[in-house]
Design an enzyme around this catalytic site. Structure first.
Site, PDB file in Angstrom:
ATOM      1  N   ARG A   1     -18.724  18.665   6.740  1.00 23.27           N
ATOM      2  CA  ARG A   1     -18.357  20.031   7.140  1.00 23.27           C
ATOM      3  C   ARG A   1     -17.088  20.050   7.960  1.00 23.27           C
ATOM      4  NH1 ARG A   1     -24.200  21.623   9.285  1.00 23.27           N
ATOM      5  NH2 ARG A   1     -23.877  19.570  10.141  1.00 23.27           N
TER       6      ARG A   1
ATOM      7  N   GLY B   1     -29.881  16.495  10.451  1.00 22.22           N
ATOM      8  CA  GLY B   1     -29.922  16.023   9.066  1.00 22.22           C
ATOM      9  C   GLY B   1     -30.353  14.565   9.011  1.00 22.22           C
TER      10      GLY B   1
ATOM     11  N   ARG C   1     -34.144  20.901  12.587  1.00 18.38           N
ATOM     12  CA  ARG C   1     -33.074  21.456  13.425  1.00 18.38           C
ATOM     13  C   ARG C   1     -33.776  22.558  14.225  1.00 18.38           C
ATOM     14  NH1 ARG C   1     -28.258  19.420  10.856  1.00 18.38           N
ATOM     15  NH2 ARG C   1     -28.365  19.394   8.594  1.00 18.38           N
TER      16      ARG C   1
ATOM     17  N   ASP D   1     -19.036  11.763  12.055  1.00 19.01           N
ATOM     18  CA  ASP D   1     -18.187  12.643  12.862  1.00 19.01           C
ATOM     19  C   ASP D   1     -18.513  12.620  14.354  1.00 19.01           C
ATOM     20  OD1 ASP D   1     -20.642  13.843  12.588  1.00 19.01           O
ATOM     21  OD2 ASP D   1     -19.868  15.836  12.119  1.00 19.01           O
TER      22      ASP D   1
HETATM   23  O1  F6P Z   1     -24.518  16.752   8.989  1.00 17.19           O
HETATM   24  C1  F6P Z   1     -24.959  16.144   7.830  1.00 17.19           C
HETATM   25  C2  F6P Z   1     -24.881  17.074   6.653  1.00 17.19           C
HETATM   26  O2  F6P Z   1     -25.352  16.362   5.537  1.00 17.19           O
HETATM   27  C3  F6P Z   1     -23.524  17.709   6.376  1.00 17.19           C
HETATM   28  O3  F6P Z   1     -22.628  16.866   5.716  1.00 17.19           O
HETATM   29  C4  F6P Z   1     -23.923  18.908   5.571  1.00 17.19           C
HETATM   30  O4  F6P Z   1     -22.953  19.902   5.674  1.00 17.19           O
HETATM   31  C5  F6P Z   1     -25.194  19.329   6.211  1.00 17.19           C
HETATM   32  O5  F6P Z   1     -25.746  18.186   6.820  1.00 17.19           O
HETATM   33  C6  F6P Z   1     -26.202  19.940   5.267  1.00 17.19           C
HETATM   34  O6  F6P Z   1     -27.311  20.314   6.009  1.00 17.19           O
HETATM   35  P1  F6P Z   1     -28.680  20.849   5.406  1.00 17.19           P
HETATM   36  O7  F6P Z   1     -29.400  19.689   4.797  1.00 17.19           O
HETATM   37  O8  F6P Z   1     -29.403  21.407   6.572  1.00 17.19           O
HETATM   38  O9  F6P Z   1     -28.333  21.859   4.360  1.00 17.19           O
END
Ligand code: F6P
Length: 328
Positions: free
Chosen positions: A176, A15, A76, A134
């Protein structure tokens, strides 16, 4: 300084987080300062596998320190989870004369980095960047401070409506597995209750808080809910749950979502990114590998990647205590 390294590649993965560009800039400029080549890898590990590389120099990173997101882009990558994918990535690094790698990202990024550096003979250093904060072994991750400020500003605005209409607002924030954003923004924005993944007594405490708030004469309330909180209900179900026993509340739900990840980084994140970026290049030229460059008590520290992703983080009990006291 043992200077065996000549060409460092840098990528952002997972992210995006405000401050990633500032970190790339610091890496590129530190490479220029130490007369090292720097190779930018686009689209994170996927770009590594596909050979999406570009040579970067000090001027390539002009005017990026203030920009949110990452100009190197991020993914990712599922392919990097396979041995074949990682082998292709290593082949591309070799082809391009790269002899060390800096990865900027969160726990998923570091897990990939750990596999990669164990399988292949290449030094890898990580810079922690995720709004969730985290990661173990660093007091702060890049993007967290900016996200907190974004959340507090948003809740301040929501409060205007909450108090004008005597409403109860449930505000969902990201996180999360970690309640850092919820707990700190909740205190900073004066929330009545905060639900976080590290605790699972949230719903009962939330109902007790609402009772207390009513008795103490509050006419509006804000409850901050981390997306990963453990009540087993999503935020809309929580609102429904409250309304079943408290029909008197005029409840609204607000999910802040990805606005938390965007925007120009705060000064704190820009300075942190600069320290970590320089620290990452210097760690590599000092012969370090498999470490994350973190910050502890304002000092740059080296933490094993293993510890960064595997060690349990403790909930800051003092913050919870302060939240309880200041919400009476
Ligand atoms: O890890 C960062 C984060 O923003 C989390 O807080 C959130 O759950 C997740 O990424 C959302 O990911 P994506 O943008 O892939 O939906």
């Amino acid at each position: 300084m043992t200077n065996k390294i000549n060409n460092i590649a840098v990528l952002t993965s997972g992210g995006d987080a405000p401050g990633m560009n500032a970190a790339i800039r610091a890496v590129v400029r530190a490479c220029a300062y130490y007369n090292l080549d720097c190779t930018g890898v686009y689209r994170g590990y996927q770009g590594l596998i596909e050979g999406d590389f570009e040579k970067l120099n000090a001027r390539s990173v002009r005017n990026v320190i203030n920009r949110g997101g990452t100009f190197l882009k991020s993914t990712r990558s599922l392919d990097f989870k396979t041995k074949e994918g990682r082998a292709k990535a290593y082949e591309n690094l070799q082809k391009n004369g790269v002899d060390a790698l800096i990865v900027i990202g969160g726990d998923g990024t570091f897990t990939g980095a750990l596999y990669f550096s164990q399988e292949f003979n290449i030094p890898v250093v990580g810079i922690p960047a995720t709004i969730d904060n985290d990661i173990s072994g660093t007091d702060y991750t890049l993007g967290y401070d900016t996200a907190l400020n974004t959340v507090v500003e948003a809740i301040d605005k929501i409060r205007d409506t909450a108090s004008s209409h005597n409403r109860l607002f449930l505000v969902e924030v990201m996180g999360r597995d970690a309640g850092d954003i919820a707990l700190n923004s909740g205190i900073g924005a004066g929330a009545e209750e905060i639900l976080i993944p590290e605790e699972d007594e949230g719903v009962q405490r939330m109902m007790d808080s609402l009772e207390k708030s009513k008795k103490s004469g509050k006419t509006s309330s804000i409850i901050v809910v981390a997306e990963g909180e453990k009540s087993g209900k999503n935020i809309f179900q929580l609102a429904e749950f409250i309304s079943q026993t408290h029909a008197e509340y005029d409840i609204r739900v607000s999910v802040l979502g990805h606005i938390q990840r965007g925007g120009s980084p705060s000064c704190f994140d820009r300075v942190l990114a600069s320290k970590l970026g320089v620290g990452a290049v210097e760690a590599l030229t000092d012969g370090k590998s498999n470490v994350m460059i973190g910050i502890h008590h304002q000092k740059v520290v080296h933490v094993s990647l293993e510890r960064a992703i595997k060690e349990d983080r403790e909930l800051d009990k003092e913050l919870r205590r302060v939240a309880n006291i200041t919400s009476v």
